[in-house]
Scaffold this motif. Structure first.
Motif, PDB file in Angstrom:
ATOM      1  N   PRO A   1      17.685   9.909 -19.310  1.00  0.00           N
ATOM      2  CA  PRO A   1      16.688   9.814 -20.215  1.00  0.00           C
ATOM      3  C   PRO A   1      15.638   8.808 -19.782  1.00  0.00           C
ATOM      4  CG  PRO A   1      18.798   9.661 -21.005  1.00  0.00           C
ATOM      5  CD  PRO A   1      19.009   9.634 -19.701  1.00  0.00           C
ATOM      6  N   LEU A   2      15.929   7.594 -19.078  1.00  0.00           N
ATOM      7  CA  LEU A   2      14.996   6.582 -18.624  1.00  0.00           C
ATOM      8  C   LEU A   2      13.805   7.354 -17.759  1.00  0.00           C
ATOM      9  CD1 LEU A   2      16.221   3.179 -17.896  1.00  0.00           C
ATOM     10  CD2 LEU A   2      14.353   3.677 -19.331  1.00  0.00           C
ATOM     11  N   MET A   3      14.345   8.209 -16.817  1.00  0.00           N
ATOM     12  CA  MET A   3      13.178   8.819 -15.850  1.00  0.00           C
ATOM     13  C   MET A   3      12.485   9.827 -16.681  1.00  0.00           C
ATOM     14  SD  MET A   3      11.914   8.944 -13.058  1.00  0.00           S
ATOM     15  CE  MET A   3      13.145   7.854 -11.623  1.00  0.00           C
TER      16      MET A   3
ATOM     17  N   VAL B   1      14.412  -4.208 -13.677  1.00  0.00           N
ATOM     18  CA  VAL B   1      15.075  -4.179 -14.991  1.00  0.00           C
ATOM     19  C   VAL B   1      15.247  -2.474 -15.158  1.00  0.00           C
ATOM     20  CG1 VAL B   1      15.107  -4.037 -17.768  1.00  0.00           C
ATOM     21  CG2 VAL B   1      14.604  -6.144 -16.524  1.00  0.00           C
ATOM     22  N   PHE B   2      14.250  -1.902 -14.961  1.00  0.00           N
ATOM     23  CA  PHE B   2      14.072  -0.345 -15.173  1.00  0.00           C
ATOM     24  C   PHE B   2      15.174   0.220 -14.099  1.00  0.00           C
ATOM     25  CE2 PHE B   2      13.093   3.966 -13.657  1.00  0.00           C
ATOM     26  CZ  PHE B   2      12.636   4.592 -14.570  1.00  0.00           C
ATOM     27  N   ASP B   3      15.111  -0.011 -12.711  1.00  0.00           N
ATOM     28  CA  ASP B   3      16.163   0.233 -11.854  1.00  0.00           C
ATOM     29  C   ASP B   3      17.446   0.068 -12.088  1.00  0.00           C
ATOM     30  OD1 ASP B   3      16.357   1.513  -9.244  1.00  0.00           O
ATOM     31  OD2 ASP B   3      17.115  -0.530  -8.356  1.00  0.00           O
ATOM     32  N   LYS B   4      17.829  -1.101 -12.836  1.00  0.00           N
ATOM     33  CA  LYS B   4      19.175  -1.383 -13.365  1.00  0.00           C
ATOM     34  C   LYS B   4      19.826  -0.490 -14.379  1.00  0.00           C
ATOM     35  CE  LYS B   4      19.832  -6.115 -13.099  1.00  0.00           C
ATOM     36  NZ  LYS B   4      19.690  -7.521 -13.569  1.00  0.00           N
ATOM     37  N   GLU B   5      18.812  -0.466 -15.498  1.00  0.00           N
ATOM     38  CA  GLU B   5      19.268   0.543 -16.486  1.00  0.00           C
ATOM     39  C   GLU B   5      19.440   1.928 -16.180  1.00  0.00           C
ATOM     40  OE1 GLU B   5      20.090  -0.698 -19.327  1.00  0.00           O
ATOM     41  OE2 GLU B   5      19.716  -2.701 -18.786  1.00  0.00           O
ATOM     42  N   TYR B   6      18.334   2.521 -15.204  1.00  0.00           N
ATOM     43  CA  TYR B   6      18.320   3.813 -14.632  1.00  0.00           C
ATOM     44  C   TYR B   6      19.754   4.144 -14.154  1.00  0.00           C
ATOM     45  CZ  TYR B   6      16.716   7.663 -11.717  1.00  0.00           C
ATOM     46  OH  TYR B   6      16.416   9.007 -10.971  1.00  0.00           O
ATOM     47  N   LYS B   7      20.275   3.065 -12.930  1.00  0.00           N
ATOM     48  CA  LYS B   7      21.351   3.334 -12.411  1.00  0.00           C
ATOM     49  C   LYS B   7      22.625   3.644 -13.289  1.00  0.00           C
ATOM     50  CE  LYS B   7      20.193   1.619  -7.797  1.00  0.00           C
ATOM     51  NZ  LYS B   7      19.895   0.242  -7.523  1.00  0.00           N
TER      52      LYS B   7
END
Length: 594
Positions: A229-231, A202-208
């Motif tokens: 912002p997520l990173m 999920v993190f990877d998807k939102e980060y992209k």
């Protein structure tokens, strides 16, 4: 534990060279090998090294030494010479005695304790996702190497260094906190490691998505990756974790506990275990005192920005960073510290790291640094480097679409084992519980054997269907052979404690099987010394193959002569014992019936 007849052959050949040619030859100059199948004999002596003393042809030299050996070793019944090869034929009495006194002994294949302690570190998972196919090879290799070394006389500590901290762990934590709506393994019915892995994805998807938005606003790819912002939040969370923020630490402990519960189920299904767990959250600050020690000894040097380095260019490597300028660790820092911690705790003479070959360079550097620091124990460090495992494309889809999940693969193996076993009608008379155990035994045996029969260094292609073939070079073929032998012994109501009868003669099939079984201790020794379960796996297959030939060519239960029947039953029981012991050292169960 060299085979005693081979040892005697070498000793008497040295004696023969002395007496026949008045010359001295070293024992290690005498080359022995198994006689080729097309010639009569079991052990072959290569005569070429002796011709410089005999001053005659390899054939003539072979005849002279063969005659001398036959005169001085009672177990030799005949010999023949083919070019420069002296083929020794051992007598029936030799093979009968080998079965009677050595192979049927309770401690056959058991080495005495050698007083040495050794650590095998394997598995080393990350707590942000489930175990995958690569981890399966790692776990099976580590476990099997540890069991083989135990059998060889070592005291073995099985260790697991868990990577339970770092930015990748924070990514799962942050995604769960933002998007998880309080989901737990209990509320979802998901295994804990799969649930945490879901949020890593999920993190990877939102980060992209955030990167694409920033790029659309005019930022470059690199800028967008840094500024998303997520990173930034994940990095802030890592800093909070390192600063001991109670809320972050509490979330970290909760999510890690879910993962560990999930891992335990996978480890149990895989049949592997550990004596000692190390956690990077406890070891990541270690090694800084070793850096200081290296600076004091002049092994390391500082650059202007205060970072600490080692120059390995003289060893054909490069300069390596061992501590950042701001005083924070890099991987090698904590690996140096953890290596010291492990040695201080257990004082083992050897330590084996089971890690994929993409880390070859890292371990070369790590071991070299420890040696340069004067750590005497660093001589005993070994990187058991193994190749990747591939699947034929399209065979299995993974949950994440990239790597093959270990639990999914094991479930697939059990399903394949069930289908194959039912097709072949091997479940008659079994209740449902016994069937489930059998499918698990066959499915896991197929998976483990297929991965362990290949030299660890080689990359391999794992084909689930091919691995569950009851006729091929597979685990199920060996398991089926064991079950077949047990069935014969059961029908005969065989008494394992009865004395072995001595028949007048034995057949070539009996002799071949005794010879194969006799090589069990030296195979354990070779596998232990080379940290390679592949040798033992392939040996066990050969035992099953030679037994099946014997079974098809000789009558066992209907043998008319009592001594012959008794001898063949003892031979069968010994084959079952060696197969079971060999497979158990690979972590594979063998069924009593199938």
């Amino acid at each position: 534990m060299a085979n005693s007849i081979q040892k005697r052959l070498v000793e008497v050949t040295v004696q023969a060279v002395k007496e026949l040619y008045n010359a001295d030859i070293l024992e290690n100059q005498i080359a022995l090998q198994a006689t080729r199948k097309e010639f009569e004999g079991q052990i072959t002596i290569v005569t070429f090294p002796v011709t410089r003393f005999s001053k005659s042809s390899p054939e003539q030299t072979g005849k002279e030494i063969g005659a001398y050996l036959q005169q001085h070793i009672a177990e030799i019944s005949d010999f023949n010479v083919i070019k420069g090869f002296l083929n020794i034929v051992l007598s029936d009495a030799y093979w009968i005695t080998l079965l009677n006194q050595t192979i049927t002994a309770k401690d056959f294949g058991v080495f005495p304790a050698n007083g040495k302690k050794l650590m095998v570190e394997y598995s080393s998972p990350n707590t942000n996702k489930p175990l995958h196919l690569g981890h399966i090879r790692n776990n099976l290799l580590g476990y099997s190497v540890a069991e083989i070394l135990k059998a060889y006389g070592y005291e073995v500590i099985k260790a697991n260094l868990v990577n339970d901290r770092g930015i990748h762990i924070c990514k799962s934590m942050l995604a769960w906190r933002k998007f998880g709506a309080g989901e737990t393994p209990e509320s979802t019915g998901m295994k804990g490691d799969h649930l945490v892995g879901k949020y890593y994805v999920v993190f990877d998807k939102e980060y992209k998505k955030e990167i694409e938005t920033l790029k659309a606003e005019g930022q470059t790819e690199d800028e967008a990756k840094k500024n998303a912002p997520l990173m930034k939040e994940a990095q802030a969370m890592l800093q909070q974790w390192e600063a001991g923020n109670e809320e972050v630490i509490s979330l970290w402990k909760t999510m890690n506990s879910w993962v560990y519960a999930g891992f335990e189920k996978t480890y149990k299904q895989l049949g592997v275990n550990f004596d000692k767990y190390y956690y990077e959250s406890n070891t990541y600050l270690l090694g800084k005192d070793i850096i200081q020690e290296g600076l004091d000894k002049g092994v390391f040097f500082k650059k202007e920005d205060n970072s600490v380095w080692i120059d390995l260019t003289d060893e054909g490597l490069d300069q390596k960073l061992v501590l950042r300028g701001d005083g924070t660790s890099v991987y090698i820092t904590q690996d140096l510290g953890t290596a010291q911690l492990k040695y201080d705790e257990f004082k083992m003479s050897e330590s084996i790291y089971v890690v994929g070959n993409e880390q070859d360079y890292h371990f070369k550097v790590l071991f070299l640094i420890l040696k340069k620091l004067g750590k005497a124990w660093a001589e005993g460090l070994f990187h058991l480097s193994y190749g990747m495992v591939d699947l034929p494309s399209g065979k299995m889809k993974s949950r994440e679409g990239t790597v093959v999940d270990a639990d999914d693969l094991m479930a697939e193996m059990l399903k394949t084992a069930q289908e194959r076993t039912e097709e072949l009608g091997k479940t008659e008379g079994l209740d449902e519980a016994s069937k489930a155990v059998l499918y698990d035994t066959i499915g896991m045996g197929a998976l483990k054997y297929f991965l362990l029969k290949v030299d660890p260094k080689k990359r391999l292609l794992f084909d689930p269907n091919e691995s569950v073939d009851f006729q091929g070079h597979t685990g199920p073929f060996i398991q089926y052979t064991h079950a077949r032998i047990k069935s014969v012994l059961s029908k005969a109501e065989f008494d394992f404690d009865s004395a072995v009868s001595v028949p007048a003669t034995i057949s070539s099939y009996e002799r071949d099987l005794i010879q194969q079984l006799g090589a069990f201790p030296e195979t354990i020794e070779a596998s232990a010394q080379e940290f390679s379960p592949a040798q033992l796996a392939n040996y066990t297959y050969e035992v099953a193959k030679v037994y099946n030939k014997f079974y098809h060519e000789e009558t066992i239960l209907k043998a008319e002569d009592h001594d012959v029947k008794n001898f063949r039953l003892h031979l069968s029981a010994s084959a079952a014992k060696v197969i079971a012991k060999g497979m158990n050292l690979l972590g594979i169960q063998v069924p009593e019936r199938m």
